[in-house]
Design a protein around this motif. Structure first.
Motif, PDB file in Angstrom:
ATOM      1  N   LEU A 516      -9.094  -7.110   6.473  1.00 51.54           N
ATOM      2  CA  LEU A 516      -7.760  -6.513   6.526  1.00 51.54           C
ATOM      3  C   LEU A 516      -7.405  -6.068   7.939  1.00 51.54           C
ATOM      4  O   LEU A 516      -6.257  -6.167   8.364  1.00 51.54           O
ATOM      5  CB  LEU A 516      -7.673  -5.334   5.554  1.00 51.54           C
ATOM      6  N   ASP A 521      -1.210  -9.794  10.190  1.00 52.37           N
ATOM      7  CA  ASP A 521      -0.080  -9.183   9.496  1.00 52.37           C
ATOM      8  C   ASP A 521      -0.332  -7.701   9.313  1.00 52.37           C
ATOM      9  O   ASP A 521      -1.475  -7.234   9.231  1.00 52.37           O
ATOM     10  CB  ASP A 521       0.107  -9.817   8.117  1.00 52.37           C
ATOM     11  N   PHE A 523      -0.566  -4.619   6.930  1.00 53.15           N
ATOM     12  CA  PHE A 523      -0.953  -4.494   5.526  1.00 53.15           C
ATOM     13  C   PHE A 523      -1.089  -3.025   5.174  1.00 53.15           C
ATOM     14  O   PHE A 523      -1.656  -2.234   5.934  1.00 53.15           O
ATOM     15  CB  PHE A 523      -2.290  -5.202   5.280  1.00 53.15           C
ATOM     16  N   SER A 606      -0.273  -3.985  -3.204  1.00 55.05           N
ATOM     17  CA  SER A 606      -0.769  -4.409  -1.886  1.00 55.05           C
ATOM     18  C   SER A 606       0.371  -5.139  -1.202  1.00 55.05           C
ATOM     19  O   SER A 606       0.934  -6.083  -1.763  1.00 55.05           O
ATOM     20  CB  SER A 606      -1.980  -5.328  -2.022  1.00 55.05           C
ATOM     21  N   TYR A 608       1.940  -7.045   2.256  1.00 54.71           N
ATOM     22  CA  TYR A 608       1.728  -7.735   3.525  1.00 54.71           C
ATOM     23  C   TYR A 608       3.080  -7.910   4.200  1.00 54.71           C
ATOM     24  O   TYR A 608       4.043  -8.387   3.574  1.00 54.71           O
ATOM     25  CB  TYR A 608       1.094  -9.102   3.303  1.00 54.71           C
TER      26      TYR A 608
END
Length: 979
Positions: A516, A521, A523, A606, A608
């Motif tokens: 992660l 990106d 997140f 979650s 992104y």
């Protein structure tokens, strides 16, 4: 040699009684062919009773001691019949008195005649010594013969004995047998001595080690026969031969048998084994099989293998397994089986078919390893983890056996492959040598313990010479016999997959966090109460908030202005529908375009967020580019349209509307061949299809009847269809038609002109002939007048006659030159290969007298040879060389240089001289017919030569010109095409 003797059977043996020669009479008497008897003992010819009492050996020794020995004895033939024979044994000795062979001369007893002993000995010796082949065989015998006394000291030794153990007779006599025997064999030697002495006439066989003269020990097989009581011998006969190689072979065989036993042990210890017949009936199982299946051997033996079938695998899977092994191929795979108590277990299985002489399986050996634990852990292993490699060589481990002094006795195939060794390289290698010092030190403590009888089990990373590594579980199992550790087995299992699974499970959280954090990106994650639970580095940069500022806080309290925004609504939609959402959004807050994906999880979302600002700029740029392309396509002079692969028109520019009288509205999104149905099977229709099918551009012209117009068309296949450019070429086509008409008219005129020229040429020839006739008459009569009336005509009259004759001659030359000039251009001769070096030589030969008178020098070298018209080329060079010789300076010998240079597709020739030269203002005039720069009194000629050369060169497609300077000389250049 012996085959020439037909009265006796003659047999030759080596020093210990093995037959090495057999004549034809012996073959007839006994019935054995040579290939049946050669190499066998003389015992073969004696009755069993005689052999039992040692009679054959008894007969050899008296012959050795007395040179010859005569007996009568029963003999046995090949067919088993027995006859009484008179036999003379003769010992054949070499020049030093050493025994090399025995000869037996045999006759049936009822045919025996008087045989002279000396003659027999001599004949036998001569037969053997004369036959070099037999002599060589005997003297190089591998068996030895020794006579011993009752103390086993040497009385006599055959020459072969020395060859076998290296000791000569003198050396051997100084060394009792006890001093040469290997210490480990002394005890049995004492036993053998007693047995020999206590059993007269009975052969006693004994194998032992004896020292060679060079110091090493050799294995011998000895046959001792006690003839001490025999009045002829009074000795113990010892026949012996070197069996060292046989012993070594026996040791290798014993090792191989032990290796197989060890191998089976290792296999039983490390794997689950079952053997079935070709129908699948269980014939054998090992303890591991019983342990995992929870059945006893008695419950399994004789049962169908389906007793452990779990029903998990489908019919296709099972069919593939049986087809594979029934076809004689090894099957490898994973099987789910059911134990007796109903529990299931997984095994990694290799089934090996055993084939009969017809190549058909008669039984199957299944080698399995328990992978139940691995199977249970597979759900926890990340997808990128590799499955355990199918174990090779039917054994799922690296197995080796090590002696107590750490030498390898055997290693299985996986072990050999891992260390990149051949079997002979592994056998005898030390463990330190195999592992290397550093790795050996890591194993040393375990080795010490296993040699104490303690089982060792440990894990570590294992490396080989190629740099490959595996994580292993290693076991050292002691091999104990009579409380003594003789060595140990090493079993190395590859547990890389299991170890990786454990490591991955234990580090899952850390890995996820690393992933992660490494994302490009932004997140973040929120729980069901919109509390932020995770916020990565890119989120900090992109959203402008640090992790400490946002973690464990409500997202809408941090970003209150975003409530009821498009993003807010999309996130709530993901929560409510429990489905992921994906959208693009321009954030006024961030002043940026974002690509957002929200995925519902069991306890939240979650999210992104990807920065797509650059992509959006690219899309806008692409849109602008598309508009520019459309503008270009609309502004180009050519008509343009595009169709997709289904012939649906996707673009139609203004020029196409005008050229084909179809509007854009009529064409866009319509099937091309519906609109132009009259053009199906036209040239355009076929060419467009050709471009699509071959994926290659086409260019062609086509006539459209409907509009009475011609078009020039180019069609280019693209990934999604066809792009077509075309323009109206009707005017050009009409011009082409007019041009073709004009060409045909010009061709007609050219033909008429050619006919006219031929007629003019004919006329010129006739005219010149008619003009020359009066001139010949004038010249002739004037010459007659001068000759007949020379006495009455004064000098002035003679001068007038000369003027008239000279004028007539020049007039005739002019007429001839005009005729020649008119003929130039026909090129009626065929082209031929012309070597200009030879051509120039021919021309200079014509001017030899003039060259000698003026002392002229003509230089040329390496001129080309090429295909051309020889006659006209000769005329050009002849005129130019003639001019250079003619127009030379009076006080200077002419020097003419002819050269050539290759330029592109033609040759450029030059003829240079050092003559009087030409003023630049006359460079063009000299090539005009009848143009002369000097009067006839200075230089002869009519002024036609250069005009003729010019016309020839130009008719051949070339050019001619001159560069000159008065008083220095001239250079004439001309070009001719190579072909």
């Amino acid at each position: 040699m012996t085959n020439r003797i037909t009265d006796y059977a003659i047999i030759t043996t080596d020093s210990v009684g093995s037959i090495i020669s057999w004549n034809s009479c012996a073959q007839t008497l006994y019935g054995y062919e040579q290939n049946e008897i050669i190499g066998k003992s003389i015992d073969t010819l004696y009755t069993p009773e005689a052999v039992m009492h040692g009679e054959p050996a008894k007969n050899l020794l008296p012959a050795l001691l007395n040179t010859s020995h005569n007996i009568t004895a029963l003999q046995i033939k090949k067919d088993g019949s027995i006859f009484n024979a008179a036999i003379t044994y003769t010992a054949v000795l070499n020049g030093e008195g050493g025994l090399i062979a025995y000869t037996l001369i045999i006759q049936p007893a009822n045919k025996r005649g008087a045989v002279d002993k000396k003659t027999t000995v001599k004949s036998a010796h001569q037969i053997i010594m004369a036959d070099g082949h037999f002599k060589k065989l005997i003297e190089n015998s591998h068996d030895g013969l020794t006579l011993l006394d009752k103390h086993f000291d040497v009385i006599y030794r055959s020459p072969s004995a020395e060859k076998i153990n290296g000791w000569n007779t003198k050396e051997r006599l100084r060394r009792p047998l006890d001093k040469l025997i290997h210490p480990e064999d002394m005890e049995i030697l004492s036993f053998v001595k007693k047995r020999v002495l206590n059993n007269p006439g009975l052969p006693v066989t004994f194998s032992f080690r004896s020292k060679h003269r060079l110091g090493h020990f050799m294995w011998f097989e000895c046959v001792f026969t006690n003839f001490l009581n025999d009045p002829d011998l009074k000795a113990i006969v010892c026949n012996f031969k070197d069996i060292s190689e046989k012993k070594r072979a026996d040791e290798v065989l014993e090792m191989a048998v032990k290796e197989l036993s060890d191998y089976k042990y290792a296999l039983d210890e490390s794997a689950i084994i079952a053997i079935t017949d070709q129908k699948g009936i269980i014939k054998h199982v090992n303890e591991n099989f019983c342990r995992i299946s929870k059945y006893s051997k008695d419950e399994l033996i004789g049962q169908d293998h389906r007793i452990i079938n779990s029903g998990y695998h489908n019919k296709a899977f099972i069919r593939n397994l049986w087809v594979t092994i029934a076809g004689g191929q090894i099957w490898k795979g994973e099987l789910k089986n059911r134990a007796k108590d109903g529990s299931f277990y997984w095994v990694d299985t290799t089934i090996v078919p055993f084939l009969n002489e017809k190549g058909k399986p008669y039984q199957y050996v299944a080698i399995r390893s328990d992978i139940t634990e691995r199977k249970l852990n597979e759900e926890k292993i990340i997808e990128s983890a590799a499955f355990i490699k199918t174990i090779t060589d039917n054994v799922p481990a690296l197995i080796a056996y090590w002696t107590a002094d750490l030498h390898c006795l055997f290693a299985n195939k996986p072990h050999l492959q891992w260390f990149d060794k051949q079997l002979h390289e592994m056998q005898g290698i030390t463990k330190r040598e195999l592992l290397g010092d550093d790795e050996f030190r890591l194993h040393e403590k375990h080795i010490e313990n296993v040699l104490k009888g303690e089982v060792q089990s440990f894990e570590r990373v294992f490396y080989n010479s190629k740099g490959k590594s595996i994580y292993t579980h290693t076991q050292y199992l002691p091999d104990v016999e009579n409380d003594v550790v003789k060595g140990f087995y090493s079993l190395v299992y590859d547990i890389s997959e299991i170890k990786l699974a454990e490591q991955e499970i234990s580090s899952k959280t850390e890995q996820i966090e690393n992933i992660l954090e490494s994302l490009g990106d932004a997140f973040f994650a929120v729980d069901k109460n919109w509390t932020i639970t995770y916020w990565n580095n890119m989120a900090e940069k992109y959203m402008g908030k640090t992790r400490d500022e946002v973690l464990n806080k409500n997202i809408w309290e941090i970003y209150p202005d975003a409530v009821n925004s498009p993003a807010y609504l999309k996130y709530n939609e993901a929560f409510e529908t429990n489905k992921s959402v994906h959208f693009e959004l321009y954030s006024i807050y961030l002043k940026n375009w974002s690509d957002i994906s929200a995925f519902p999880t069991g306890n939240g979302l979650s999210i992104y967020i990807r920065d797509i600002n650059e992509r959006k700029k690219a899309e806008l740029a692409a849109a602008r580019s598309q508009e520019e392309k459309i503008t270009i396509l609309e502004s180009i002079g050519d008509a343009f349209f595009a169709v997709d692969k289904n012939w649906i028109v996707t673009y139609w520019n203004k020029a196409a509307e005008i050229a084909l009288s179809k509007t854009k509205e009529e064409m866009i999104n319509n099937y091309l061949w519906d609109v132009f149905s009259d053009q199906i099977d036209s040239i355009s229709y076929k060419k467009y299809h050709q471009a699509i099918e071959t994926n290659k551009a086409v260019h062609f012209e086509d006539y459209y009847d409907t509009l009475i117009r011609w078009y020039d068309i180019s069609a280019y296949p693209a990934g999604n269809g066809l792009s077509v450019y075309f323009k109206d070429i009707t005017e050009r086509k009409l011009a082409d038609i007019q041009l073709n008409d004009l060409t045909r008219h010009l061709q007609k005129q050219a033909k008429e002109l050619a006919i006219s020229n031929a007629e003019l040429e004919q006329f010129a020839y006739v005219a010149s002939h008619d003009l020359q006739e009066p001139l010949r008459m004038v010249t002739g009569f004037l010459s007659q007048i001068e000759k007949k009336y020379s006495s009455i005509i004064d000098d002035r009259g003679k001068q007038y006659i000369n003027f008239a004759v000279d004028g007539a001659k020049r007039m005739r030359q002019i007429i001839l030159d005009l005729l020649e000039f008119s003929r130039i251009g026909g090129m009626e001769d065929d082209q031929e290969e012309v070597d200009l070096n030879k051509l120039i030589n021919e021309i200079t030969a014509l001017y030899r007298k003039q060259i000698e008178e003026t002392r002229a020098i003509i230089n040329f070298n390496n001129l080309p040879a090429f295909k051309t018209y020889k006659t006209v080329m000769r005329q050009v060079f002849q005129n130019l060389i003639s001019n250079s010789l003619k127009y030379h300076q009076l006080n200077r010998a002419p020097e003419i240089t002819i050269a050539c240079k290759e330029i592109g597709d033609h040759w450029r020739f030059s003829v240079k001289d050092n003559g009087i030269g030409i003023d630049a203002e006359y460079f063009d005039k000299i090539f005009i017919i009848f143009q002369r720069l000097h009067n006839k009194d200075e230089y002869s000629g009519t002024g036609m030569g250069l005009a003729i050369a010019k016309k020839i060169i130009e008719n051949m497609g070339g050019k001619i010109w001159v560069r000159s300077e008065p008083g220095v000389g001239s250079t004439f250049y001309f070009t001719v095409f190579k072909k």
